[in-house]
Design an enzyme around this catalytic site. Structure first.
Site, PDB file in Angstrom:
ATOM      1  N   GLY A 107     -55.423 -33.757  51.260  1.00 18.60           N
ATOM      2  CA  GLY A 107     -55.552 -34.254  49.877  1.00 18.60           C
ATOM      3  C   GLY A 107     -54.585 -35.673  49.855  1.00 18.60           C
ATOM      4  O   GLY A 107     -54.329 -36.212  50.840  1.00 18.60           O
ATOM      5  N   ALA A 108     -54.637 -36.020  48.502  1.00 15.39           N
ATOM      6  CA  ALA A 108     -53.692 -37.105  48.237  1.00 15.39           C
ATOM      7  C   ALA A 108     -53.190 -37.296  46.702  1.00 15.39           C
ATOM      8  O   ALA A 108     -53.906 -36.712  46.084  1.00 15.39           O
ATOM      9  CB  ALA A 108     -54.273 -38.647  48.573  1.00 15.39           C
ATOM     10  N   GLY A 116     -46.670 -35.068  47.251  1.00 19.66           N
ATOM     11  CA  GLY A 116     -46.631 -34.344  46.049  1.00 19.66           C
ATOM     12  C   GLY A 116     -46.199 -32.941  46.302  1.00 19.66           C
ATOM     13  O   GLY A 116     -45.285 -32.375  45.545  1.00 19.66           O
ATOM     14  N   GLY A 117     -46.750 -32.218  47.254  1.00 17.05           N
ATOM     15  CA  GLY A 117     -46.459 -30.954  47.857  1.00 17.05           C
ATOM     16  C   GLY A 117     -45.441 -30.961  48.548  1.00 17.05           C
ATOM     17  O   GLY A 117     -44.942 -29.696  49.165  1.00 17.05           O
ATOM     18  N   LYS A 171     -48.764 -40.054  49.279  1.00 17.39           N
ATOM     19  CA  LYS A 171     -48.874 -38.311  49.594  1.00 17.39           C
ATOM     20  C   LYS A 171     -47.577 -37.647  49.446  1.00 17.39           C
ATOM     21  O   LYS A 171     -46.595 -38.503  49.563  1.00 17.39           O
ATOM     22  CB  LYS A 171     -49.509 -38.115  51.085  1.00 17.39           C
ATOM     23  CG  LYS A 171     -51.077 -38.169  51.091  1.00 17.39           C
ATOM     24  CD  LYS A 171     -51.870 -38.088  52.547  1.00 17.39           C
ATOM     25  CE  LYS A 171     -51.353 -36.635  52.969  1.00 17.39           C
ATOM     26  NZ  LYS A 171     -51.687 -35.471  51.867  1.00 17.39           N
ATOM     27  N   THR A 216     -52.578 -29.860  53.320  1.00 10.20           N
ATOM     28  CA  THR A 216     -51.531 -29.245  52.174  1.00 10.20           C
ATOM     29  C   THR A 216     -52.032 -29.367  50.635  1.00 10.20           C
ATOM     30  O   THR A 216     -52.339 -30.674  50.475  1.00 10.20           O
ATOM     31  CB  THR A 216     -50.552 -29.422  52.623  1.00 10.20           C
ATOM     32  OG1 THR A 216     -50.098 -28.896  54.034  1.00 10.20           O
ATOM     33  CG2 THR A 216     -49.174 -28.455  51.773  1.00 10.20           C
ATOM     34  N   GLU A 257     -47.885 -34.037  57.426  1.00 10.47           N
ATOM     35  CA  GLU A 257     -49.252 -34.626  57.071  1.00 10.47           C
ATOM     36  C   GLU A 257     -49.470 -35.845  57.775  1.00 10.47           C
ATOM     37  O   GLU A 257     -50.232 -36.135  58.497  1.00 10.47           O
ATOM     38  CB  GLU A 257     -49.461 -34.746  55.592  1.00 10.47           C
ATOM     39  CG  GLU A 257     -49.454 -33.455  54.983  1.00 10.47           C
ATOM     40  CD  GLU A 257     -49.518 -33.636  53.465  1.00 10.47           C
ATOM     41  OE1 GLU A 257     -50.105 -32.536  52.822  1.00 10.47           O
ATOM     42  OE2 GLU A 257     -48.947 -34.501  52.870  1.00 10.47           O
ATOM     43  N   THR A 301     -56.162 -29.229  46.650  1.00 11.69           N
ATOM     44  CA  THR A 301     -57.401 -29.907  47.027  1.00 11.69           C
ATOM     45  C   THR A 301     -57.676 -29.188  48.531  1.00 11.69           C
ATOM     46  O   THR A 301     -58.686 -28.704  48.923  1.00 11.69           O
ATOM     47  CB  THR A 301     -57.532 -31.233  47.088  1.00 11.69           C
ATOM     48  OG1 THR A 301     -56.649 -31.724  45.770  1.00 11.69           O
ATOM     49  CG2 THR A 301     -58.978 -31.808  46.743  1.00 11.69           C
TER      50      THR A 301
HETATM   51  C1  5RP Z   1     -48.845 -32.587  49.848  1.00  9.82           C
HETATM   52  C2  5RP Z   1     -49.739 -33.476  49.489  1.00  9.82           C
HETATM   53  C3  5RP Z   1     -51.263 -33.229  48.822  1.00  9.82           C
HETATM   54  O1  5RP Z   1     -52.223 -33.603  49.492  1.00  9.82           O
HETATM   55  C4  5RP Z   1     -51.161 -34.231  47.432  1.00  9.82           C
HETATM   56  O2  5RP Z   1     -49.866 -33.714  46.824  1.00  9.82           O
HETATM   57  C5  5RP Z   1     -52.409 -33.722  46.526  1.00  9.82           C
HETATM   58  O3  5RP Z   1     -52.133 -32.468  46.210  1.00  9.82           O
HETATM   59  P1  5RP Z   1     -53.211 -31.759  45.122  1.00  9.82           P
HETATM   60  O4  5RP Z   1     -54.291 -31.501  46.019  1.00  9.82           O
HETATM   61  O5  5RP Z   1     -52.616 -30.267  44.936  1.00  9.82           O
HETATM   62  O6  5RP Z   1     -53.511 -32.666  44.000  1.00  9.82           O
HETATM   63  O7  5RP Z   1     -49.689 -34.718  50.010  1.00  9.82           O
HETATM   64  O8  5RP Z   1     -47.817 -33.204  50.501  1.00  9.82           O
END
Ligand code: 5RP
Length: 225
Positions: free
Chosen positions: A86-87, A100-101, A98, A29, A107, A32
Site C-alpha cells: 500500500g501507500a 503510516g503503519g 509510505k 503491510t 518495506e 490495503t
Molecule cells: C505501512 C505502509 C502502508 O502501506 C500505508 O500506511 C498504507 O496503509 P493502509 O493500506 O492501511 O491505508 O506504508 O508502513
C-alpha cells in the site's frame, strides 16, 4: 464496508491477478496490503497457486502464516518478482509516501529487491504533490535528541510517533519521527539530506521503485504506470 475499504479490496484483487506459479512475492503491510494477502491466501488454498512470500512486517508475516502462504527470506531468495504493498500518498510521477503503519524500513528493503513493485490504494491516496501526509522516518533511539534538533533546524517540525502513552516501536525496535514536508520542493534532495543525518535509518519517501499503481475508485479500478 465503507467506500474506501471497497476501493482497497478491488485494487488488491486486481494486483494479485499478476501473480504466477513459481514467483517470489513481497507481502506489504497495512489495511490495503492485508486484502492482498487474504486474496493470495485464497488462491494458494483453493487454486493451488505456488508462490513464496517475503513479508514486510511481523504483522503481515503472522497473517500469511495463518493463511498457509509459504514464506521465504533473503537467506534463500535474494530477488523478488512482484511486491504488492500500500501507500499513504502517490503523486503523478508514482512517487510515494509510505510508513503510516510504521513498516517503512522493511518495506523499502523489500521494494529495492523487487523487479515489479505494485502499489495498491484507495482513491484518497492520489495527490498532485506529496506532503499532506506527514513523512515518517525511522531512527535509532540512541540518537533521538540529536536528530530532533537537526530536523527542527531544517524546519520539518519533527514529532515522535506515539502508541498511546509511549513511543511507537518498529519491528526493528526503532522509533518513528513524522515530518512536515509540505514546503519541500526537491524531494530527491530532501531524501539525500535526511539520509545524511547519522541515526536516521530510512525515510518513507519511495521516489523511484514503483512500477505500477492500482487504485480503486468507486466500483472501478484504475491503473497508473
Ligand atoms: C505501512 C505502509 C502502508 O502501506 C500505508 O500506511 C498504507 O496503509 P493502509 O493500506 O492501511 O491505508 O506504508 O508502513
Amino acid at each position: 464496508m465503507s467506500n474506501s475499504q471497497v476501493e482497497k479490496k478491488l485494487a488488491a484483487e486486481k494486483a494479485v491477478s499478476f501473480l504466477k506459479d513459481g514467483m517470489v512475492v513481497g507481502l506489504g503491510t497495512g489495511n490495503t496490503a492485508e486484502y492482498a494477502i487474504k486474496a493470495i491466501g485464497e488462491l494458494v488454498k483453493k487454486n493451488g497457486l505456488r508462490i513464496k512470500g517475503i513479508p514486510t512486517s511481523e504483522n503481515s508475516k503472522k497473517l500469511a502464516e495463518t493463511l498457509g502462504i509459504p514464506l521465504t527470506d533473503f537467506s534463500k531468495d535474494t530477488s523478488i518478482d512482484i511486491t504488492i504493498d500500500g501507500a499513504d500518498e502517490f503523486d503523478p510521477y508514482l512517487r510515494l509516501i509510505k510508513g503510516g503503519g510504521g513498516a517503512l524500513l522493511r518495506e523499502k528493503i523489500v521494494a529495492s529487491a523487487t523487479k515489479k513493485n505494485i502499489v495498491i490504494v484507495d482513491a484518497s491516496k492520489k495527490v498532485n504533490r506529496l506532503g499532506k501526509f506527514l513523512l515518517p522516518v525511522e531512527i535509532i533511539p540512541f540518537a533521538k535528541e540529536l536528530i530532533i534538533k537537526k530536523l527542527e533546524e531544517l524546519g520539518l517540525s519533527p514529532k515522535i510517533r506515539m502508541d498511546k502513552d509511549r513511543p511507537f516501536l518498529t519491528d526493528e525496535n526503532n522509533l518513528i519521527i513524522d515530518l512536515n514536508i509540505i514546503q519541500q520542493r526537491n524531494l530527491e534532495y530532501l531524501e539525500k539530506r535526511l539520509k545524511s543525518i547519522p541515526g536516521i535509518v530510512e525515510t518513507g519517501l519511495f521516489l523511484s521503485t514503483t512500477g505500477m499503481v492500482i487504485m480503486g475508485e468507486g466500483n472501478e479500478v484504475k491503473t497508473f504506470e
